[in-house]
Each structure stands twice: as structure tokens, then as C-alpha cells.
Design a protein around this motif. Structure first.
Motif, PDB file in Angstrom:
ATOM      1  N   LYS A 142       0.833  -1.210   0.000  1.00 48.25           N
ATOM      2  CA  LYS A 142       0.000   0.000   0.000  1.00 48.25           C
ATOM      3  C   LYS A 142       0.863   1.253   0.000  1.00 48.25           C
ATOM      4  O   LYS A 142       0.584   2.206  -0.758  1.00 48.25           O
ATOM      5  N   GLU A 143       1.901   1.283   0.817  1.00 55.84           N
ATOM      6  CA  GLU A 143       2.763   2.463   0.874  1.00 55.84           C
ATOM      7  C   GLU A 143       3.453   2.707  -0.462  1.00 55.84           C
ATOM      8  O   GLU A 143       3.619   3.856  -0.883  1.00 55.84           O
ATOM      9  N   THR A 144       3.824   1.622  -1.126  1.00 55.47           N
ATOM     10  CA  THR A 144       4.492   1.773  -2.423  1.00 55.47           C
ATOM     11  C   THR A 144       3.534   2.323  -3.467  1.00 55.47           C
ATOM     12  O   THR A 144       3.890   3.219  -4.240  1.00 55.47           O
ATOM     13  N   VAL A 145       2.311   1.800  -3.492  1.00 55.34           N
ATOM     14  CA  VAL A 145       1.307   2.325  -4.421  1.00 55.34           C
ATOM     15  C   VAL A 145       1.057   3.802  -4.147  1.00 55.34           C
ATOM     16  O   VAL A 145       1.035   4.639  -5.071  1.00 55.34           O
ATOM     17  N   ASP A 146       0.865   4.146  -2.877  1.00 52.07           N
ATOM     18  CA  ASP A 146       0.567   5.536  -2.521  1.00 52.07           C
ATOM     19  C   ASP A 146       1.718   6.468  -2.909  1.00 52.07           C
ATOM     20  O   ASP A 146       1.489   7.606  -3.347  1.00 52.07           O
ATOM     21  N   PHE A 147       2.950   6.006  -2.734  1.00 55.59           N
ATOM     22  CA  PHE A 147       4.123   6.815  -3.091  1.00 55.59           C
ATOM     23  C   PHE A 147       4.131   7.096  -4.585  1.00 55.59           C
ATOM     24  O   PHE A 147       4.365   8.235  -5.018  1.00 55.59           O
ATOM     25  N   ILE A 148       3.875   6.063  -5.387  1.00 57.04           N
ATOM     26  CA  ILE A 148       3.861   6.232  -6.843  1.00 57.04           C
ATOM     27  C   ILE A 148       2.760   7.202  -7.261  1.00 57.04           C
ATOM     28  O   ILE A 148       2.977   8.108  -8.075  1.00 57.04           O
ATOM     29  N   VAL A 149       1.570   7.006  -6.690  1.00 57.20           N
ATOM     30  CA  VAL A 149       0.436   7.861  -7.055  1.00 57.20           C
ATOM     31  C   VAL A 149       0.722   9.313  -6.701  1.00 57.20           C
ATOM     32  O   VAL A 149       0.406  10.235  -7.466  1.00 57.20           O
TER      33      VAL A 149
END
Length: 593
Positions: free
Chosen positions: A181-188
């Protein structure tokens, strides 16, 4: 996009001294940091080199041969992947030091190297207080590129260490993995920030607002998919499910976000399907239109392009522009590299929208007649007209007709066609499946010697429309989804999806449409994983054996198995390389490894 300064020169920028007086010295072998980050041309050159870290889809082994789309003719290279034999220390073509993947730029090491360059830019823009319209645009481009590189890490390894600074020798170099989740949020966040800084349109080899929003659409679509909420099913007993998916939150909300992200791109109103709105008088017109999507340098369908030129690269470089050499038939002195599987070929519908089946006697007699126009634009099959043969073989076939069949002689023996593995021309490069790739290849080029320089489409509008349709289907909005699927089918010269299709039937039809429309474009490898259909479709690769009885022009077709393949659930993600685990004991390995 052409480089302004050499990469070797700019690599000198990455070295700095711990001596506070270092910048007081004027280097004679490279530009100092102070000079670079106060010169707009040098800053631009630095960013140009980051762009070269993007994944290029045209290479000897394509991602299509690591899933059910194609079979690599030198099958030993992809065997560990298609047989789920990957391990942290042995990954075949996906190994960090495997020469093909080094060119492809999607190894753990190369992605983090590019991320470091992005972080260096972002730090120095702030440090040297760079300002102006051009710097703002470059700032947005680098945020896009950092999101892009993290996207490739995410879809291969799941949650990864999120590094947003350049390390110095004094820093703690051991870093734990962030959650999925943190990785997705960082990319977004990077992509949202990029979109706020970038122009709406411009050079499509550079990031724009549309490119940032389109990549965001892809990331959110993937993240909403079933794989990332089903760890208990495929990663039984894994103690860190948060690294490979979500452990809380609402999946429906994630589908809503994916739908909105795709619609945001659509609502920009600047992208259109190539040939959109045309009425095709004949199927051949639809075929030509789809072919030309990939044989032009720019169109309204393109969102993000990647060019390759011969000005800044060695003309003998064993790399990008040789897509024709790598994939055209061996009887034309091609290498036949990524040959379509029988499974891909059979996925193309009949021209009336019905499914093709070898169990249908009428279809089995003439399997290559009356098919989806995209079939003829993407597949070279026995009897297909390709191009004039090279000078040393043209006498054997003046018409340039692909020959992957075998011809019976009076004594009962068979003569192999020119494009088979048993033929007289480069038999070591012949197809196992009986097919060759047609998509992307320019028939006006002699691929044995010449290169074609059409760009690789990183993102095109058709993908965004499909992303939107899929999110709508997952939310139960079938009529809205059908509208956008039919837009793509109409452009391809195909009839609408029947209005009677609903539920799973409609979803399956959508997935097949995505498979056909985006064939060979680096989506299927990830689609079959996120949809969790890989156990069903990673089956022995099929091909076709074609025999012409003596004195007959009507061949007999037999479906055959040409490559053993098998699935293991650990293959949903790649293993983190053993060398990385050994260097950093804080890294947690992915399930099954």
C-alpha cells in the motif's frame, strides 16, 4: 529524444567529496556540481539521461514470451520463467546480470540506479533554488520518471524500499521494504505531483500531464485487482502479506479510484483512437489502420512514446531498432524470436464476432479466413503475404508468401517450407509454433540489414479506455463498460459485443479483447497474474503442424504442443535477488522463495 551530452560525462556528476572545500576546486575532467546545477542546458542533459532508463519493449526476448502470448525461439532463455523455476540465485532471463535484461532496464539494480538519479535532481533543484518554466517542467518529468521506475519495482516485487534521497557513506544503507500500500501511494503521489507541474501536451517522448495521469490509471487498476487481496489463497502461511498486497481497506473503493483515474485521462479530450470514426469499406482497410498505429512516429492515440535514434548510439549496437530482425521469419533471414503461440492465435475471433474453434469443421478447414482484422495485422501465418524475399532466396518464392507447412512428395516424403525449422534458410531460427509476429514490423524494410526507427509506445489511449472499461465492469456498470469496449472494437472493424452478455461472460470477453488489442505490448504478463488466471493459461505452448498432401493445395492442420510450461504460485512475484538479501538482512523475501 536525443541526448545533449554523453552519459559517461554526466556520470561524473554522481561523485562528490566529503571535503567541504571540494566545490572550491575547478575540476578539469568533468563539470562540477555547482556548474551543472546552475546551467539549464546541463540540467536538461541530466534529465535526458534519466529518460534512457525507461523499459524498451523491442528486444530479442519480449515479455510476451514469458506468458501465454508467444514462445521465444531460443527457448532455453525463458524456460525458468515459463516453468516457474525462478529462484533468488537463478532466474534465467530475469537474472540481474542477464545481458538481455540489462538492456531492458527493469532489473532491481538498474531501477534503483535510475531512482537515485531522480532523487539527485530533486535534491539539487531545491539546493540550488532552480526556478523558471523549464525547470518546473523538468521537475514534473523527473517525478513522473521516479513514479515510473517504482511502478516497475512494484509490479515485479510488490512493496519495496522507498528511497527518496541520495545516500552518502555516512547513511545507514540497510533499508526495510515498505508495504504494498505504501508503495502504491508513493507512486500515485509522485504522478499527481508530476501532473500538476507538466504541460497538457507537447513532445510525447517527454512526460506530459496526460502521461502522468495515464500511468496513474494503470497503477491504480493493477492495485485494485484480486491478486492483491488474495494472499491467504496463493501465499498460504506467508508472515508478511502486507508486502505483496493490501491487508485492509475497501477493494470497491480502489476500483472507484481506478475508474476515476482513467476517466480523468479521457476527460482531457486530447487523445483519440487512431482511425476513430472511420467507416471501413473493406476488412483490409481496418487491417491497414491497425498496422499503421505502430508504423507512424506520432498520432493522437499516443500518450507516451520512446524513441531510439542512430545519432547517439553505435550503429552496431545490439539493441533497439532491430525488432524486425529479431522477429521476422527465418526464411527472410529474420530470427523469428517471439513467435505467437497457438493459444494467442486462437483467441482472435471470427470477423462476425463469434469465437474461433478447431472443433468447428468449417473453421478448421480454413482457419485463417474471415478473422478479426487485428489477426492479419499481428500474425504471420502459413499462406500470408509478407514482403519480397531477400535476393538470395527470392527465386524460391517470388511472391513473398510465408511457408510454415510441409509439402508431400510423390515418394511420400515431405519438403519443408522456407520458414520452418527444417527449411533451407537459417533453420536454427525457425518457428516452433508455425506462426511469426507481424505486429510492429514494417514490410518496406529489409530487416536483415536495415533498422526501423518507429517508437515504442509506452502508453497509448486504447489502454486507458480498456482500463476504464475494466473498472466499470468490476463496479457492475456493464453498459458503461460495453460502450468503451465497443469503441475499440469498432475501430478494429469488429462488431459490438452482444448486449446479451453479462457477468462473467462479459468479463471474459473483455479480458480477451484486452489480450488481442494489447498483444505484445507488455500487459498480458501482468494481467494474467493480477487476474489470478495464470494457473489456467500457463499451459504447454501450442503450435500448428501443417501438411500439404501430394498434389493438393489444401493443407491438413494438427494442433501440437511445442513447449512444456507449468505454473507455481510463487511466480506471482519475482524473488528478490540473493545478492540483495545478503547485502541487506532487513529485506524480507517474497512468498515461495
Amino acid at each position: 529524444m536525443k541526448k545533449i551530452y554523453s552519459l559517461a560525462l554526466l556520470l561524473g556528476l554522481t561523485f562528490s567529496s566529503c571535503n567541504d572545500n571540494f566545490l572550491d576546486i575547478t575540476p578539469i575532467d568533468r563539470y562540477s556540481d555547482a556548474i551543472v546545477w546552475t546551467d539549464e542546458a546541463l540540467v536538461t542533459a541530466f534529465v535526458n539521461n534519466i529518460y534512457e532508463g525507461q523499459k524498451w519493449g523491442f528486444h530479442t526476448v519480449m515479455l510476451s514470451s514469458l506468458c501465454d502470448e508467444s514462445m521465444e525461439v531460443w527457448s532455453w532463455e525463458s524456460q525458468p520463467v515459463v516453468q516457474s523455476e525462478l529462484s533468488p540465485s537463478y532466474q534465467g532471463i530475469l537474472a540481474p546480470n542477464f545481458w538481455i535484461m540489462t538492456f531492458q532496464n527493469i532489473t532491481w539494480n538498474s531501477l534503483y540506479k535510475n531512482i537515485r538519479a531522480c532523487n539527485m535532481f530533486l535534491e539539487n533543484v531545491k539546493k540550488y533554488e532552480l526556478q523558471g518554466e523549464a525547470i518546473e517542467r523538468l521537475h514534473g518529468e523527473v517525478l513522473y520518471l521516479r513514479g515510473y521506475f517504482y511502478y516497475w519495482l512494484l509490479i515485479q516485487w510488490g512493496g519495496v524500499p522507498l528511497i527518496d534521497k541520495t545516500f552518502t557513506p555516512e547513511d545507514e544503507l540497510k533499508v526495510s521494504r515498505n508495504t504494498f500500500k505504501e508503495t502504491v501511494d508513493f507512486i500515485v503521489k509522485d504522478l499527481d505531483d508530476a501532473a500538476s507541474l507538466l504541460p497538457l501536451s507537447g513532445d510525447k517522448a517527454r512526460a506530459t500531464k496526460g502521461a502522468a495521469l495515464a500511468l496513474k490509471s494503470r497503477v491504480l487498476l493493477y492495485a485494485a485487482s484480486d491478486l492483491y487481496v488474495s494472499q491467504s489463497q496463493w501465499a498460504v502461511g506467508y508472515e508478511h502479506p502486507e508486502l505483496v498486497g493490501y491487508v485492509d481497506g475497501d477493494q470497491r473503493e480502489r476500483w472507484e479510484n481506478a475508474k476515476k483515474a482513467a476517466k480523468d485521462v479521457i476527460d482531457l479530450g486530447i487523445y483519440h483512437l487512431y482511425g476513430e470514426g472511420q467507416q471501413w469499406a473493406t476488412p483490409d482497410e481496418a487491417v491497414a489502420n491497425y498496422v499503421n498505429i505502430f508504423l507512424c512516429h506520432n498520432s493522437d492515440e499516443d500518450i507516451m512514446l520512446q524513441y531510439y535514434d542512430l545519432v547517439n548510439h553505435n550503429s552496431d549496437d545490439f539493441q533497439l531498432p532491430r525488432v524486425g530482425l529479431f522477429n521476422s521469419p527465418n526464411g527472410f533471414h529474420g530470427w523469428g524470436g517471439n513467435t505467437p503461440t497457438g493459444q494467442l492465435v486462437d483467441s482472435y475471433e471470427m470477423s462476425d464476432g463469434t469465437k474461433f474453434s478447431w472443433s468447428n469443421p468449417a473453421q478448421a478447414i480454413h482457419p485463417y479466413e474471415n478473422r478479426d482484422p487485428r489477426f492479419y495485422a499481428c500474425i504471420l501465418y502459413d499462406g500470408a503475404h509478407w514482403r519480397e524475399r531477400p535476393d538470395d532466396t527470392v527465386d524460391a518464392d517470388p511472391d513473398g508468401i510465408v511457408q510454415t507447412g510441409f509439402y508431400q512428395q510423390a515418394d511420400g516424403s515431405y519438403t519443408a517450407g522456407l520458414d520452418t525449422r527444417q527449411g533451407p534458410i537459417e533453420d536454427w531460427n525457425g518457428t516452433y509454433t508455425g506462426y511469426y509476429m507481424r505486429k510492429f514490423l514494417d514490410p518496406s524494410v529489409n530487416h536483415q540489414y536495415d533498422k526501423q526507427l518507429f517508437p515504442w509506445r509506452q502508453i497509448r489511449y486504447a489502454e486507458v479506455l480498456l482500463n476504464y472499461a475494466e473498472a466499470c465492469l468490476e463496479l457492475g456498470e456493464e453498459e458503461e463498460a460495453r460502450k468503451y469496449i465497443n469503441m475499440i472494437r469498432k475501430r478494429a472493424g469488429m462488431p459490438d459485443i452482444p448486449s446479451t452478455e453479462t457477468g462473467k461472460e462479459l468479463m471474459d470477453h473483455y479480458r480477451n479483447e484486452r489480450k488481442i488489442e494489447l498483444a505484445y505490448e507488455q500487459h498480458r504478463y501482468f494481467d494474467i497474474r493480477r487476474w489470478m488466471i495464470a494457473p489456467e493459461v500457463i499451459q504447454p505452448a501450442q503450435g500448428i503442424d501443417i501438411r500439404y498432401p501430394y498434389g493438393s493445395q489444401d493443407p491438413v492442420y494438427s494442433v501440437i504442443e511445442v513447449q512444456e510450461r507449468k505454473w507455481n504460485n510463487k511466480a506471482y512475484f519475482l524473488p528478490i535477488y540473493l545478492d540483495e538479501i545478503n547485502k541487506n538482512d532487513l529485506l524480507i523475501q517474497n512468498p515461495g522463495y
